[in-house]
Design an enzyme around this catalytic site. Structure first.
Site, PDB file in Angstrom:
ATOM      1  N   ASP A 277     -10.427   1.745  -3.607  1.00 15.11           N
ATOM      2  CA  ASP A 277     -10.806   1.383  -2.244  1.00 15.11           C
ATOM      3  C   ASP A 277     -12.307   1.207  -2.069  1.00 15.11           C
ATOM      4  O   ASP A 277     -12.752   0.766  -1.014  1.00 15.11           O
ATOM      5  CB  ASP A 277     -10.306   2.448  -1.257  1.00 15.11           C
ATOM      6  CG  ASP A 277      -8.882   2.175  -0.796  1.00 15.11           C
ATOM      7  OD1 ASP A 277      -8.366   1.086  -1.058  1.00 15.11           O
ATOM      8  OD2 ASP A 277      -8.284   3.083  -0.165  1.00 15.11           O
TER       9      ASP A 277
ATOM     10  N   ASP B  96       0.826  -1.210   0.000  1.00 12.28           N
ATOM     11  CA  ASP B  96       0.000   0.000   0.000  1.00 12.28           C
ATOM     12  C   ASP B  96       0.864   1.266   0.000  1.00 12.28           C
ATOM     13  O   ASP B  96       2.077   1.225   0.278  1.00 12.28           O
ATOM     14  CB  ASP B  96      -0.925  -0.011   1.221  1.00 12.28           C
ATOM     15  CG  ASP B  96      -2.290   0.586   0.926  1.00 12.28           C
ATOM     16  OD1 ASP B  96      -2.390   1.401  -0.017  1.00 12.28           O
ATOM     17  OD2 ASP B  96      -3.258   0.250   1.633  1.00 12.28           O
TER      18      ASP B  96
END
Length: 678
Positions: free
Chosen positions: A482, A424
């Site tokens: 997301d 990430d």
């Protein structure tokens, strides 16, 4: 010197290296074996202009009369050498005093994908600063409409269209990553081009840092698409003998609309950076448990994942020392002994016993001010930790922390049988000179992959803020966004998929009420949306009902059956007259098999929707068409007879030109259709 003709798959690039500068005379449709004479490319001399014909060069500048955006922001260059082999040309220019040299490489792939980059070399005795070095390609006057993209967190890849007027339409990224608003592709085409029709020219910069990408139509008569790394003043300083290579510009022409771009890019990407197939069905724990890590809870989730057929279990954020929320501990990549007194071994043993492999979330490029690493190495915080924090974290200077990160990640990958890293990157860098950070990231990923070639890596940047062809050479998967809201995902996946093949794009089944948007969606729409990519689940399955689990298990079985098609086939998208309806699909390369989704995003414009016209099939082949998956909700007194019968048999030509009557789907529904040879 001579004229080079790079040709493949219906595309030509003509490069003229006669004279003092190299010029691209044509990039677009194949010109055949016989090129026009040189004079056919020489324009007239207009009044109130330079007294020789203006001809756009490979490195256009003021010195040759080009008053548009230049490729090189310093000094004139003269052509000194050019040669070509195997559909690749190399052109070398030098400054008058021979202290600066720029070598340009242009290559045409078998799919008709053009790649272009420059390399600047300091041939002098003093330091040389490179203020900017960009790639430009000419486009014809018929390319009069632009399409590029913007977006924000959880709403990436929002298309925007406008005419290409005189002047520059420029998109610049200063995020230290491409960003949620990444222009992604700059596409110029014939006005009104769509997915299935129109000539289009497109460029993408294969770079994961700051960049600019633009289109320009000059009053002088030329149009160009251009791109390059966005450099801060003094960022690139070359000592004598040193070189700077630009990122690759990837350029594609299509005479069959946006799907024609994908028809070139997808097979090229699959050959250039092949994904590891089959792509396993993933269960990721983030939206299931967030930071609430407990062996008993997670063990139940493992069992639920295995019961529906998941193949990979990924433990997300919260596993490392002191990490109870997103305010602390980034950089301290040690398993938390309080939460995991026996390490991750008991959980991984449970995962492997259930027949799945194990993945782990990491965010190596970031550091929390509240962390042991920040206390020990405050000098490792990028730019000294100035400016605001973002999600209560700062960026770690990878040029200083490379060895630490490589060793720490290597220790985890050595101790535990980890098959997958979700990598990430949850903040913009907000710093000049970010190119060094991007190059350091590439070096770190290269080092890690060399040590652990079996480990797959997913590029996640708070969702889809770092999806580009530069990092794709070093990762195996992208986290597309997301949001798992299927309505948002339909658009995000549709547009991201113009460039990136579906098997690289993670798409997960979320809970009925999406965690990001709060919108509640039917299970059938969520399943159909997650089917067309690298599929997974982002949901606490222990809270799902028995009937939901049965539907999910059936969906995973169907996905596994179809993924040889979904992850190797040709992506097709229809242009719908009603924006409430989307139709997309994947057709086998030999056109024997296909699967499509008809999706209703909202209320239709008419009582009877347009027919379901299926593109990309063999017009002369006879096919059987049948619905699959969870039946969508409809509002109709009677279904179309072919659906009531359960199937229809028609030729590919009829399916494409006439189509099938559509059922009256209510908003936010999806009908899956499988097409097989009769």
């Amino acid at each position: 010197m001579t004229v080079f003709h790079l040709r493949a798959a219906g595309v030509s690039l003509v490069l003229d290296t006669r004279g003092t500068a190299a010029r691209i005379l044509h990039w677009g449709p194949d010109l055949g074996d016989h090129l026009p004479a040189e004079d056919h490319f020489v324009p007239a001399v207009p009044p109130s202009s330079i007294d020789v014909p203006l001809r756009l060069s490979l490195l256009p500048s003021l010195e040759e009369g080009w008053t548009g955006r230049p490729a090189l922001s310093a000094g004139p260059l003269r052509l000194i050498d050019a040669h070509a082999s195997e559909n690749t040309a190399f052109v070398r220019h030098s400054s008058p005093d021979s202290t600066q040299e720029v070598t340009t490489e242009l290559g045409m792939s078998a799919e008709g994908v053009l790649r272009l980059r420059h390399r600047a070399t300091n041939r002098g005795d003093a330091e040389l600063t490179v203020p900017g070095l960009d790639m430009l390609l000419p486009i014809p006057d018929s390319a009069a409409e632009l399409l590029d993209f913007t977006g924000l967190w959880s709403h990436e890849r929002l298309p925007q269209r406008a005419p290409l007027r005189h002047g520059v339409w420029s998109r610049e990224s200063r995020h230290g990553r491409p960003g949620h608003d990444d222009a992604f592709l700059m596409i110029a085409g014939e006005p009104g081009f769509g997915f299935r029709a129109g000539r289009v020219w497109a460029v993408h910069l294969a770079w994961s840092g700051d960049k600019r990408i633009w289109a320009e139509r000059s009053a002088l008569g030329y149009g160009v698409l251009g791109a390059g790394e966005l450099l801060s003043p003094g960022e690139i300083r070359l000592a004598p003998g040193e070189s700077y290579a630009t990122p690759w510009l990837v350029a594609v022409f299509s005479d069959a609309g946006l799907d024609g771009l994908s028809d070139r890019l997808h097979p090229w990407i699959r050959a250039h950076s092949p994904a590891r197939l089959p792509r396993p069905v993933v269960l990721n724990t983030w939206e299931a448990v967030y930071f609430d890590h407990d062996l008993g809870v997670l063990s139940d989730l493992v069992d639920a994942a295995a019961s529906v057929g998941a193949e990979r279990f990924v433990l997300d954020d919260g596993w490392f020392a002191g990490r109870r929320d997103d305010r602390r501990a980034l950089g301290d990549w040690f398993v938390d002994a309080e939460v995991w007194p026996d390490g991750l071994h008991p959980l991984i043993a449970r995962v492997e016993k259930a027949g799945m492999d194990f993945g782990l979330w990491v965010e190596p490029e970031m550091i929390s001010p509240d962390s042991a690493l920040a206390a020990a190495h405050p000098d490792w915080i990028l730019d000294g930790g100035t400016g605001p924090t973002w999600r209560r974290q700062r960026a770690l200077d990878l040029t200083k922390a490379h060895d630490y990160l490589l060793d720490r990640l290597s220790a985890l990958l050595t101790e535990y049988p980890i098959a997958f890293l979700k990598w990430d990157h949850n903040r913009d860098l907000l710093t000049p000179h970010s190119g060094r950070q991007t190059r350091a990231l590439y070096r770190l990923l290269t080092s890690l992959r060399a040590r652990f070639p079996h480990v797959e890596i997913e590029s996640c940047a708070s969702g889809g803020a770092r999806i580009d062809l530069g990092i794709l050479e070093l990762v195996d998967r992208f986290w597309t966004s997301d949001t798992n809201d299927p309505l948002d995902r339909q658009s995000i996946q549709r547009w991201t998929g113009v460039l990136i093949p579906p098997e690289y794009l993670g798409g997960h089944l979320g809970a009925a009420t999406a965690h990001v948007t709060g919108r509640t969606s039917a299970l059938g729409l969520r399943l159909a949306t997650a089917l067309f990519g690298s599929a997974g689940i982002e949901w606490n399955l222990t809270a799902a009902s028995e009937s939901e689990r049965l539907d999910i298990a059936a969906w995973i079985t169907e996905h596994k059956r179809l993924r040889p098609l979904l992850h190797t086939g040709r992506v097709v998208r229809a242009d719908s007259p009603d924006p409430a309806h989307l139709l997309h699909g994947v057709v086998a390369q030999d056109r024997t098999h296909a699967v499509f989704a008809l999706v209703t995003l909202g209320a239709p414009r008419a009582a009877l929707p347009p027919p379901i016209r299926l593109p990309g099939l063999d017009p002369d082949r006879l096919y059987t068409v049948r619905p699959i998956g969870v039946p969508p909700r409809t509002l109709q007194d009677a279904p179309p007879p072919w659906l009531a019968a359960g199937s229809a048999t028609l030729t590919g030509r009829v399916l494409a030109e006439v189509g099938l009557p559509a059922p009256l789907l209510t908003p936010e529904q999806a009908l899956l259709i499988e097409v097989s040879p009769h």
